[in-house]
Motif scaffolding. Structure first.
Motif, PDB file in Angstrom:
ATOM      1  N   LYS A 156       0.820  -1.393  -0.125  1.00 53.33           N
ATOM      2  CA  LYS A 156      -0.270   0.032   0.029  1.00 53.33           C
ATOM      3  C   LYS A 156       0.973   1.072  -0.057  1.00 53.33           C
ATOM      4  CE  LYS A 156      -2.706   1.966   3.753  1.00 53.33           C
ATOM      5  NZ  LYS A 156      -3.519   1.435   4.849  1.00 53.33           N
ATOM      6  N   ALA A 157       0.426   2.736  -0.805  1.00 51.28           N
ATOM      7  CA  ALA A 157       1.310   3.478  -0.767  1.00 51.28           C
ATOM      8  C   ALA A 157       1.687   3.968   0.442  1.00 51.28           C
ATOM      9  CB  ALA A 157       0.421   4.546  -1.858  1.00 51.28           C
ATOM     10  N   GLU A 158       2.744   4.074   0.734  1.00 54.89           N
ATOM     11  CA  GLU A 158       2.529   5.305   2.665  1.00 54.89           C
ATOM     12  C   GLU A 158       4.212   5.860   2.197  1.00 54.89           C
ATOM     13  OE1 GLU A 158       1.461   2.451   6.361  1.00 54.89           O
ATOM     14  OE2 GLU A 158       2.590   0.802   4.873  1.00 54.89           O
ATOM     15  N   MET A 159       4.674   5.621   1.748  1.00 59.86           N
ATOM     16  CA  MET A 159       6.057   6.763   1.210  1.00 59.86           C
ATOM     17  C   MET A 159       5.471   7.311  -0.091  1.00 59.86           C
ATOM     18  SD  MET A 159       9.466   5.579  -0.570  1.00 59.86           S
ATOM     19  CE  MET A 159      10.370   3.867   0.049  1.00 59.86           C
ATOM     20  N   ALA A 160       5.824   8.577   0.128  1.00 58.96           N
ATOM     21  CA  ALA A 160       6.266   9.782  -0.650  1.00 58.96           C
ATOM     22  C   ALA A 160       7.575   9.757  -1.416  1.00 58.96           C
ATOM     23  CB  ALA A 160       6.036  10.789   0.611  1.00 58.96           C
ATOM     24  N   PRO A 161       7.111   9.705  -2.981  1.00 59.74           N
ATOM     25  CA  PRO A 161       7.988  10.583  -3.436  1.00 59.74           C
ATOM     26  C   PRO A 161       9.064  11.791  -2.559  1.00 59.74           C
ATOM     27  CG  PRO A 161       6.679  10.288  -4.483  1.00 59.74           C
ATOM     28  CD  PRO A 161       6.029  10.161  -3.832  1.00 59.74           C
ATOM     29  N   TRP A 162      10.768  11.336  -3.092  1.00 63.68           N
ATOM     30  CA  TRP A 162      11.478  11.909  -2.544  1.00 63.68           C
ATOM     31  C   TRP A 162      10.911  13.671  -2.520  1.00 63.68           C
ATOM     32  CZ3 TRP A 162      13.542  12.004   2.315  1.00 63.68           C
ATOM     33  CH2 TRP A 162      15.127  12.264   2.268  1.00 63.68           C
ATOM     34  N   ALA A 167       1.862  10.259  -0.390  1.00 65.52           N
ATOM     35  CA  ALA A 167       2.976   8.711  -0.444  1.00 65.52           C
ATOM     36  C   ALA A 167       1.838   8.291  -1.642  1.00 65.52           C
ATOM     37  CB  ALA A 167       1.633   7.937   0.340  1.00 65.52           C
ATOM     38  N   VAL A 168       2.935   7.448  -2.939  1.00 67.33           N
ATOM     39  CA  VAL A 168       2.711   6.813  -3.724  1.00 67.33           C
ATOM     40  C   VAL A 168       3.019   5.858  -3.221  1.00 67.33           C
ATOM     41  CG1 VAL A 168       2.891   7.274  -6.331  1.00 67.33           C
ATOM     42  CG2 VAL A 168       2.800   9.129  -5.108  1.00 67.33           C
ATOM     43  N   LEU A 169       4.039   5.294  -3.018  1.00 66.68           N
ATOM     44  CA  LEU A 169       5.086   3.642  -2.883  1.00 66.68           C
ATOM     45  C   LEU A 169       4.927   3.597  -1.665  1.00 66.68           C
ATOM     46  CD1 LEU A 169       8.150   5.078  -4.694  1.00 66.68           C
ATOM     47  CD2 LEU A 169       6.703   3.766  -6.028  1.00 66.68           C
ATOM     48  N   GLY A 170       4.950   2.307  -1.399  1.00 73.71           N
ATOM     49  CA  GLY A 170       4.867   0.848  -0.722  1.00 73.71           C
ATOM     50  C   GLY A 170       6.395   1.216   0.186  1.00 73.71           C
ATOM     51  N   THR A 171       6.275   0.244   1.453  1.00 75.75           N
ATOM     52  CA  THR A 171       7.082   0.010   2.503  1.00 75.75           C
ATOM     53  C   THR A 171       8.023  -0.467   1.345  1.00 75.75           C
ATOM     54  OG1 THR A 171       6.015  -1.404   3.262  1.00 75.75           O
ATOM     55  CG2 THR A 171       6.413   0.624   4.783  1.00 75.75           C
ATOM     56  N   ASN A 172       7.533  -2.315   0.649  1.00 75.43           N
ATOM     57  CA  ASN A 172       7.924  -2.799  -0.338  1.00 75.43           C
ATOM     58  C   ASN A 172       9.017  -3.243  -0.041  1.00 75.43           C
ATOM     59  OD1 ASN A 172       5.656  -1.403  -1.424  1.00 75.43           O
ATOM     60  ND2 ASN A 172       7.600  -1.278  -3.431  1.00 75.43           N
ATOM     61  N   LEU A 192      11.712  -0.787   3.360  1.00 75.28           N
ATOM     62  CA  LEU A 192      12.692   0.465   2.504  1.00 75.28           C
ATOM     63  C   LEU A 192      12.043   2.017   2.612  1.00 75.28           C
ATOM     64  CD1 LEU A 192      12.763  -0.883  -1.010  1.00 75.28           C
ATOM     65  CD2 LEU A 192      14.173  -1.050   0.347  1.00 75.28           C
ATOM     66  N   THR A 193      11.200   1.878   3.942  1.00 82.24           N
ATOM     67  CA  THR A 193      10.688   2.892   4.685  1.00 82.24           C
ATOM     68  C   THR A 193      11.729   3.000   5.868  1.00 82.24           C
ATOM     69  OG1 THR A 193       8.881   1.800   5.842  1.00 82.24           O
ATOM     70  CG2 THR A 193       8.930   3.460   4.084  1.00 82.24           C
ATOM     71  N   MET A 194      11.978   3.669   6.545  1.00 80.33           N
ATOM     72  CA  MET A 194      13.167   3.663   7.651  1.00 80.33           C
ATOM     73  C   MET A 194      12.145   3.248   9.340  1.00 80.33           C
ATOM     74  SD  MET A 194      15.484   5.770   7.854  1.00 80.33           S
ATOM     75  CE  MET A 194      16.447   5.971   9.304  1.00 80.33           C
ATOM     76  N   SER A 195      10.942   3.248   8.951  1.00 76.66           N
ATOM     77  CA  SER A 195       9.533   2.509  10.475  1.00 76.66           C
ATOM     78  C   SER A 195       8.293   2.141  10.189  1.00 76.66           C
ATOM     79  CB  SER A 195       9.032   3.652  10.888  1.00 76.66           C
ATOM     80  OG  SER A 195       9.281   3.304  12.582  1.00 76.66           O
ATOM     81  N   GLY A 196       7.208   2.080  10.582  1.00 75.96           N
ATOM     82  CA  GLY A 196       6.248   2.176   9.812  1.00 75.96           C
ATOM     83  C   GLY A 196       5.206   2.314  10.991  1.00 75.96           C
ATOM     84  N   ILE A 197       3.986   2.977  10.435  1.00 75.76           N
ATOM     85  CA  ILE A 197       3.140   3.719  10.940  1.00 75.76           C
ATOM     86  C   ILE A 197       2.814   2.892  12.416  1.00 75.76           C
ATOM     87  CG2 ILE A 197       1.026   2.654  10.415  1.00 75.76           C
ATOM     88  CD1 ILE A 197       1.294   6.475  11.532  1.00 75.76           C
ATOM     89  N   GLY A 198       2.409   1.362  12.612  1.00 76.11           N
ATOM     90  CA  GLY A 198       2.419   0.574  13.718  1.00 76.11           C
ATOM     91  C   GLY A 198       3.715   1.286  15.167  1.00 76.11           C
ATOM     92  N   MET A 199       5.227   1.541  14.870  1.00 78.42           N
ATOM     93  CA  MET A 199       6.034   1.663  15.947  1.00 78.42           C
ATOM     94  C   MET A 199       5.470   2.886  16.051  1.00 78.42           C
ATOM     95  SD  MET A 199       7.694  -1.079  16.337  1.00 78.42           S
ATOM     96  CE  MET A 199       8.758  -0.328  17.537  1.00 78.42           C
ATOM     97  N   ILE A 200       5.338   3.492  15.033  1.00 73.72           N
ATOM     98  CA  ILE A 200       5.078   5.179  15.599  1.00 73.72           C
ATOM     99  C   ILE A 200       3.590   5.531  16.701  1.00 73.72           C
ATOM    100  CG2 ILE A 200       3.823   7.940  14.938  1.00 73.72           C
ATOM    101  CD1 ILE A 200       6.009   6.524  11.710  1.00 73.72           C
ATOM    102  N   ALA A 201       2.871   4.211  16.642  1.00 74.30           N
ATOM    103  CA  ALA A 201       1.917   4.370  17.114  1.00 74.30           C
ATOM    104  C   ALA A 201       1.972   4.089  18.373  1.00 74.30           C
ATOM    105  CB  ALA A 201       0.518   3.691  16.375  1.00 74.30           C
ATOM    106  N   TRP A 202       3.088   2.254  18.506  1.00 69.01           N
ATOM    107  CA  TRP A 202       3.732   2.254  19.464  1.00 69.01           C
ATOM    108  C   TRP A 202       4.226   3.229  20.560  1.00 69.01           C
ATOM    109  CZ3 TRP A 202       2.859  -3.373  21.290  1.00 69.01           C
ATOM    110  CH2 TRP A 202       2.959  -3.413  22.451  1.00 69.01           C
ATOM    111  N   ALA A 203       5.599   4.045  20.121  1.00 65.58           N
ATOM    112  CA  ALA A 203       5.826   5.145  20.914  1.00 65.58           C
ATOM    113  C   ALA A 203       5.026   5.925  21.752  1.00 65.58           C
ATOM    114  CB  ALA A 203       6.894   6.107  19.888  1.00 65.58           C
ATOM    115  N   HIS A 204       3.648   6.202  20.181  1.00 65.08           N
ATOM    116  CA  HIS A 204       2.540   7.109  21.248  1.00 65.08           C
ATOM    117  C   HIS A 204       2.081   6.451  22.233  1.00 65.08           C
ATOM    118  CE1 HIS A 204       0.127  10.110  21.236  1.00 65.08           C
ATOM    119  NE2 HIS A 204      -1.078   9.780  21.397  1.00 65.08           N
TER     120      HIS A 204
END
Ligand SMILES: NC(=O)c1ccc[n+]([C@@H]2O[C@H](COP(=O)([O-])OP(=O)(O)OC[C@H]3O[C@@H](n4cnc5c(N)ncnc54)[C@H](O)[C@@H]3O)[C@@H](O)[C@H]2O)c1
Length: 358
Positions: A156-162, A167-172, A192-204
């Motif tokens: 699913k698209a979660e990464m913005a092109p640089w 978002a257009v591209l996935g964590t792929n 291919l992303t630094m993290s994911g929304i799940g780990m950000i939510a966990w930090a929250h």
């Protein structure tokens, strides 16, 4: 060993012996209508993910929330017929017909291994599949058979092109596995992303700040406040523009080339995902005698391990080594499951008529 993730807060999790997780995952898959073969692969993949990863990475039993919803609305089809739609001496393409992604990807990697056994390399694409779970699991299948394995998927698209904020591209993710003489394979398994929304939510949930290079807010800003990233954020690529480039090329291979959805269309609704994967197996002895390869690999490992640490006393880890250590610790002391996941699974198990062991 330096842990990659912040230590788990025991108040947010429950721990269970590995056989309990393995059996429960199999029972849930069977309850959803999976065949015995499908249920075994799903259960093995989810158990492996639970042994390796932080619950916030969302690769464990929480996967059953989406399986449950999507089997009901037709996005996942248990016992789907898998059809080979192209084949040659070193390649094949699988039409997965909305099968469970773990099963379709496993079938494809087994075919890649078979092709590589004869041709030296096997590359197998999959279209019309679903979320295949953890990339390293599929790469490991090849390493356990004595081959070097590479697995990748779009998502699913979660990464913005640089340079963009939408978002257009996935964590792929990519999984690479290399067999080792007398030891567990070396496995690189990474989005291919630094993290994911799940780990950000966990930090929250834990009330922690996050590094400002994980994601951008909806209006394209960096922040260390996870609350600002929970709605409409985009995940930042690893290695800046280079990770974006890797994600783009992964979508070309897995989506554009294999005839699956790609870019904005992949994985966007609950009924039709059409995820694409690529599995590659490489026969070591097509290139050099296995013993010589293993000697040379151990030399590389020794050189890496002997590198001078920045902080005296720190251990230099191989790719996948932290996951292996975590696996050993969890086999001994139990697999952590998010306490909220446990409660959300209770009604699902009841509805499927599956015993609830947690
Ligand atoms: N199917 C999908 O759509 C999908 C999407 C995203 C992620 N995933 C899966 O989620 C899992 C987690 O991915 P992730 O990118 O969050 O993992 P991660 O960032 O925790 O780790 C990525 C890799 O980096 C290595 N690593 C990290 N720190 C290291 C160090 N200090 N020394 C040596 N190696 C180190 C790890 O061993 C691992 O191989 C993976 O299994 C991935 O395949 C699946």
């Amino acid at each position: 060993m330096k842990e990659i993730h912040a230590p788990l807060k025991e108040s947010l999790i429950r721990r269970y012996p590995e056989p309990v997780i393995r059996q429960f995952a199999k029972d849930l898959a069977l309850g959803l209508g999976a065949s015995d073969e499908e249920a075994d692969v799903i259960s093995d993949g989810i158990t492996t993910a639970s042994l390796w990863w932080h619950p916030g990475q969302g690769q464990g039993l929480e996967k059953f929330f989406r399986y449950y919803r999507r089997v009901r609305n037709g996005g996942y089809v248990p016992r789907a017929r898998l059809t080979w739609v192209a084949e040659g001496p070193a390649y094949a393409l699988l039409e997965a017909n909305k099968a469970f992604g773990y099963h379709a990807a496993n079938t494809a990697m087994r075919r890649a291994i078979d092709l590589a056994g004869r041709a030296g390399i096997g590359i197998v694409g999959v279209r019309n599949s679903n979320h295949f779970g953890i990339a390293g699991y599929h790469a490991k299948t090849a390493a356990e058979a004595g081959f070097i394995g590479i697995a990748m998927t779009n998502a699913k698209a979660e990464m913005a092109p640089w340079g963009a904020k939408t978002a257009v591209l996935g964590t792929n993710p990519w999984g690479w596995a290399v067999p080792r003489r007398g030891a567990y394979p070396i496995i690189l398994d990474m989005a291919l992303t630094m993290s994911g929304i799940g780990m950000i939510a966990w930090a929250h949930r834990e009330g922690r700040q996050v590094p400002d290079d994980l994601a951008l807010t909806a209006d394209g800003r960096r922040t260390t406040n996870p609350a600002e990233l929970l709605e409409g954020s985009t995940q930042l690529p690893i290695g800046r523009a280079k990770g974006y480039g890797l994600s783009f090329m992964t979508d070309v291979l897995t989506g554009v080339l294999m005839g699956a959805k790609f870019g904005l269309s992949v994985f966007q609704d609950d009924t039709h995902f059409d995820v694409g994967h690529v599995m590659i197996a490489v026969k070591i002895d097509a290139f050099m005698p296995r013993d010589r390869f293993f000697d040379r690999l151990e030399q590389l490992v020794a050189e890496v391990k002997a590198a001078a640490p920045i902080t005296p006393g720190d251990e230099i880890l191989l790719p996948g080594e932290a996951e292996q250590r975590r696996m050993q610790e969890r086999l001994a002391h139990g697999i952590p499951v998010d306490a909220e996941t446990v409660e959300k699974l209770r009604p699902i198990a009841a509805d499927l008529g599956v015993p609830f062991p947690l």
